[in-house]
Design an enzyme around this catalytic site. Sequence first.
Site, PDB file in Angstrom:
ATOM      1  N   ASP A   1       0.614  -0.948   0.168  1.00 33.85           N
ATOM      2  CA  ASP A   1       0.001   0.042   0.124  1.00 33.85           C
ATOM      3  C   ASP A   1       0.464   1.434  -0.186  1.00 33.85           C
ATOM      4  OD1 ASP A   1      -2.095  -2.344   0.639  1.00 33.85           O
ATOM      5  OD2 ASP A   1      -2.891  -0.940   2.204  1.00 33.85           O
TER       6      ASP A   1
ATOM      7  N   LYS B   1      -6.630  -5.322  -2.640  1.00 33.40           N
ATOM      8  CA  LYS B   1      -6.856  -5.684  -1.546  1.00 33.40           C
ATOM      9  C   LYS B   1      -8.555  -5.120  -1.410  1.00 33.40           C
ATOM     10  CE  LYS B   1      -3.239  -4.714   1.136  1.00 33.40           C
ATOM     11  NZ  LYS B   1      -4.702  -3.252   2.255  1.00 33.40           N
TER      12      LYS B   1
ATOM     13  N   CYS C   1      -2.479  -2.611   7.678  1.00 31.65           N
ATOM     14  CA  CYS C   1      -2.183  -3.801   6.508  1.00 31.65           C
ATOM     15  C   CYS C   1      -0.679  -4.349   6.200  1.00 31.65           C
ATOM     16  CB  CYS C   1      -2.482  -2.530   5.800  1.00 31.65           C
ATOM     17  SG  CYS C   1      -3.742  -1.716   5.164  1.00 31.65           S
TER      18      CYS C   1
HETATM   19  C1  C5J Z   1      -3.050   0.166   5.370  1.00 41.44           C
HETATM   20  C2  C5J Z   1      -4.588   1.375   6.731  1.00 41.44           C
HETATM   21  N1  C5J Z   1      -2.289   0.144   3.938  1.00 41.44           N
HETATM   22  N2  C5J Z   1      -6.311   1.449   6.532  1.00 41.44           N
HETATM   23  N3  C5J Z   1      -4.151   1.248   5.814  1.00 41.44           N
HETATM   24  O1  C5J Z   1      -2.487  -0.015   6.399  1.00 41.44           O
HETATM   25  O2  C5J Z   1      -4.308   1.999   8.092  1.00 41.44           O
END
Ligand code: C5J
Length: 229
Positions: free
Chosen positions: A24, A129, A162
Amino acid sequence: MIAVAAKPATFSFDPARTALVIIDMQRDFLEPGGFGAALGNDVSLLQAIVPTVESLLVLAREEGMLVIHTRESHLPDLSDCAASKRTAGAAGLRIGDPGPMGRILVRGEPGNQIIPSLAPIADEWVVDKPGKGMFYATGLGDRLVAQGVEYLIFAGVTTEVCVQTSMREANDRGYRCLLIEDATESYFPAFKQATLDMIVAQGGIVGHTATLAALHDALTYDALNEGKR
Ligand code: C5J
C-alpha cells in the site's frame, strides 16, 4: 540459502522461492490530500521511508525476485466495501467520498495509485485488496502456491494495519516472513515499535524482522569466497 541477521534469530531463505511484498505505498496514504491526511495524520512520517523502500525494490529486482505491490482499493460502486468500513470515520472523509486526489480509496482514482518512484514494472504483480490483509478476497493465495513461493519479505505501510494483517495472514498459511524494519512505517511511532516487538516475540510468533542493511549484506555476501559477490 541466504542467511540474514534478523530478530529473533537468523532468517534463512531461497531468493528463487521468495517474493518481496510492498504493501500500500499509495498516494492516498503518503501524500497530502489523501485518505491518511484526511484522517488527520502526518504523512511526512510515511514519506521518510520512501528512499529505503526504493532501495529494497532495486535489490529485489537485481536478485530477480518476484515483486508484489498491493493497493488498498475498492470498486467504484463500493460493492466490495463492508458497511462497517464504509461508515467508519467522519462524514465526507470516508471511503468513496470525494477528496483532493479523487474518491478516497477507490480503484482507478489518482490517489489510489502507487507513488511514482515505486511504480510496478512488467511482470510484477499488483494486488488490489478490499481489506487490510492481502489474502482476503484477492485470489493471491492460489497465485503464490502456483508460483512456488515459500518466503515473503514485507515492506510498506502502515506497519500495524495492512502490513501486520498481511503478515499474520501469511504466517497462518505457512509462509516464512521477514519484515524490513526501516522499510515500513506508521503514522504512530509507538504502534510501529509495538508491532515489530510483537512479531518477533515468543520465538518469532508472526515472523522475523531485519534492517535493509542486513538483508543487503546477506544477499551480497559470497560464503564460498568469504567476501562480496
Ligand atoms: C493500511 C490503513 N495500508 N487503512 N491501511 O495500513 O491504514
